[in-house]
Design a protein around this motif. Structure first.
Motif, PDB file in Angstrom:
ATOM      1  N   ASN A 173       1.101  -1.168  -0.519  1.00  9.61           N
ATOM      2  CA  ASN A 173      -0.212   0.083  -0.281  1.00  9.61           C
ATOM      3  C   ASN A 173       0.807   1.515  -0.185  1.00  9.61           C
ATOM      4  N   SER A 174       1.727   1.315   0.759  1.00  6.00           N
ATOM      5  CA  SER A 174       2.914   2.675   0.980  1.00  6.00           C
ATOM      6  C   SER A 174       3.913   2.859  -0.699  1.00  6.00           C
ATOM      7  N   ASP A 221       0.053   4.012  -3.196  1.00 12.42           N
ATOM      8  CA  ASP A 221       0.331   5.837  -2.507  1.00 12.42           C
ATOM      9  C   ASP A 221       1.849   6.488  -2.701  1.00 12.42           C
ATOM     10  N   LEU A 222       3.155   5.901  -2.424  1.00  9.63           N
ATOM     11  CA  LEU A 222       4.271   6.948  -3.288  1.00  9.63           C
ATOM     12  C   LEU A 222       3.557   7.101  -4.386  1.00  9.63           C
TER      13      LEU A 222
END
Ligand code: G
Ligand code: G
Ligand code: MN
Length: 451
Positions: free
Chosen positions: A397-398, A401-402
């Motif tokens: 998820n990170s 998102d990034l």
């Protein structure tokens, strides 16, 4: 032996009185036996009879009971120089008396010196040892790797230095076994190194030939646009069907090619073949087709990189084809002005850039900081975490998102099941690649897939 004979003679003679006759008898025994120095018969811790005139003791200090049948002692001769004289005492109990016979060190030393016994021989009695030269020394001072022979009949040991030739017991004690093991290990390692090098070189050599002969061929793994279910493009993946070794994994030969400076040749050869495959009418009819090709850091750094890419593009000569250069993080790519200039030139030529295996390497984020990246390819290791356990998705998820915050398109790699597809779709990831859709396929098969 002489001492024992003398004892037997004394026993046979049964000296009853230590008179002149008895003394003469003892004196005669020592006189005719060159190795015997003195004979003393002790009784109640005192001299009862001696081979020396006047029953004197001469060089033996004190008459003690026989704790040991044999003793090496050092006595000071009664002269001005006070030289020390080693002697061997042989003790035998006889009724209420003790017979002491002292044996000349010269006799012992002559035996030790004889050629039958090997180097540095010594006779060890109790804790003392007598060598062929010098004073008595302590037994412990004799090297542990010396050979030792125990007398069966008498409490003494003969020790000697084994022959200079290979002697395992000495080698063992001198750490020789270690040396031997080291030699064996060394030979083993040499053999392995030779084996690996031969194999490595023969593989490198056959890789070199394979590249020249065009035996490293491009396979194509479709990238699916899940918004419309159509093929968005492909990733070119090198394949080597070796005639004798069978199919060789790119993990092996790409690595080998990178180490041996063959990767540039390999990539250029693939580019040539890809352009031939893609110059097919089926592609011409399509609008926008993405062709991703893996480029190693070495190639990015090479002087001819821009030139190689331009040749590739011009040989395709199709406006609808977008060539995407995939940078892997396997080898570090140092970003400097030279590289930036190359990339700018390539952008102007219509090339795009993808960061491959994103999240697995060490410099992905810094690349994002310094160069313009058009695609992030999320590594299959993150995608494989998509299961019913949402705890393992923090990293995925990170990364998503990034990418979305930076407005970079995302391609998810290694998509293998429906759960992963639906999760990624929910996260607005539409470009996917993986076995769920298709394995890498040869050009002919790809053409069949493109309608
Ligand atoms: O095709 P996979 O299926 O097994 O590829 C294994 C690895 O080899 C991947 O990391 C992929 O990026 C790399 N690889 C495959 N083909 C090429 C290529 O043509 N050039 C470079 N540099 N890497 C490649
Ligand atoms: O260039 P890159 O390292 O991204 O190469 C992709 C690699 O992933 C290739 O080795 C390819 O064969 C492999 N691959 C492609 N799809 C899947 C998949 O669905 N599952 C797994 N395990 N590997 C895949
Ligand atoms: Mn790739």
């Amino acid at each position: 032996m002489e001492a024992r004979d003398a004892v037997n003679t004394i026993k046979d003679e049964r000296i009853i009185n230590c008179d002149t006759k008895g003394q003469y008898f003892l004196g005669k025994l020592t006189a005719i036996n060159p190795y015997l120095r003195t004979i003393i018969i002790g009784k109640n811790n005192d001299v009862w009879c001696s081979s020396l005139a006047g029953n004197s003791l001469a060089i033996i200090g004190k008459i003690t009971p026989p704790q040991h049948p044999l003793d090496l002692v050092e006595v000071t001769a009664n002269d001005k120089k006070k030289t020390k004289q080693p002697i061997l005492i042989y003790r035998v109990a006889l009724d209420d008396k003790v017979i002491f016979i002292t044996i000349s060190d010269a006799y012992l030393r002559s035996i030790l010196d004889s050629s039958e016994i090997e180097m540095n021989a010594s006779i060890i009695v109790n804790d003392l040892s007598l060598q062929s030269r010098g004073p008595l020394s302590h037994y412990k001072e004799i090297p542990t790797w010396y050979n030792k022979i125990n007398s069966i009949k008498h409490p003494f040991i003969i020790s000697y230095q084994p022959s200079k030739f290979i002697n395992f017991s000495r080698m063992f004690h001198q750490g020789g076994v270690m040396i031997l093991l080291m030699i064996i290990t060394f030979l083993g390692v040499m053999y392995l190194v030779k084996y690996v090098l031969t194999k490595f070189y023969s593989l490198t050599e056959s890789l070199r030939k394979a590249i020249v002969r065009g035996e490293i061929v491009p396979y194509y793994q479709p990238i699916i646009n899940c918004q419309n279910g159509k093929i968005y493009g492909v990733e070119v993946l090198a394949r080597w069907e070796h005639k004798t070794h069978g199919p060789i994994s790119p993990d092996t030969f790409i690595n080998l090619a990178e180490k041996n400076g063959l990767i540039i040749k390999l990539t250029n050869s693939l580019m040539k073949q890809v352009s031939l495959d893609i110059n097919n009418d089926k592609f011409k009819k399509r609008a926008d087709f993405h062709v991703g090709i893996n480029i190693s850091a070495q190639h990015f750094k090479s002087e001819n990189f821009v030139h190689d890419c331009k040749i590739f593009k011009s040989s395709i000569n199709d406006e609808n084809i977008t060539i995407v250069l995939e940078i892997t993080e396997r080898e570090e790519l140092i970003i400097n002005n030279i590289l930036k200039n190359k990339l700018t030139t390539l952008y102007n030529e219509g090339f795009l850039l993808a960061l491959d295996d994103f999240g697995t390497g060490y410099s992905g984020l810094s690349y994002l900081n310094d160069i313009q990246v058009d695609y992030l390819k999320i590594d299959k290791s993150f995608v494989s975490k998509i299961s019913n356990d949402s705890n393992s998705l923090v990293l995925l998820n990170s990364v998503i998102d990034l990418a979305q915050r930076l407005s970079i398109k995302v391609i998810a790699e290694g998509v293998e099941n429906e759960l992963q597809v639906s999760y990624l779709r929910k996260r607005d990831i539409m470009l996917m690649q993986g076995y769920y859709f298709s394995k890498p396929v040869p050009a002919s098969k790809l053409l069949d897939m493109i309608t």
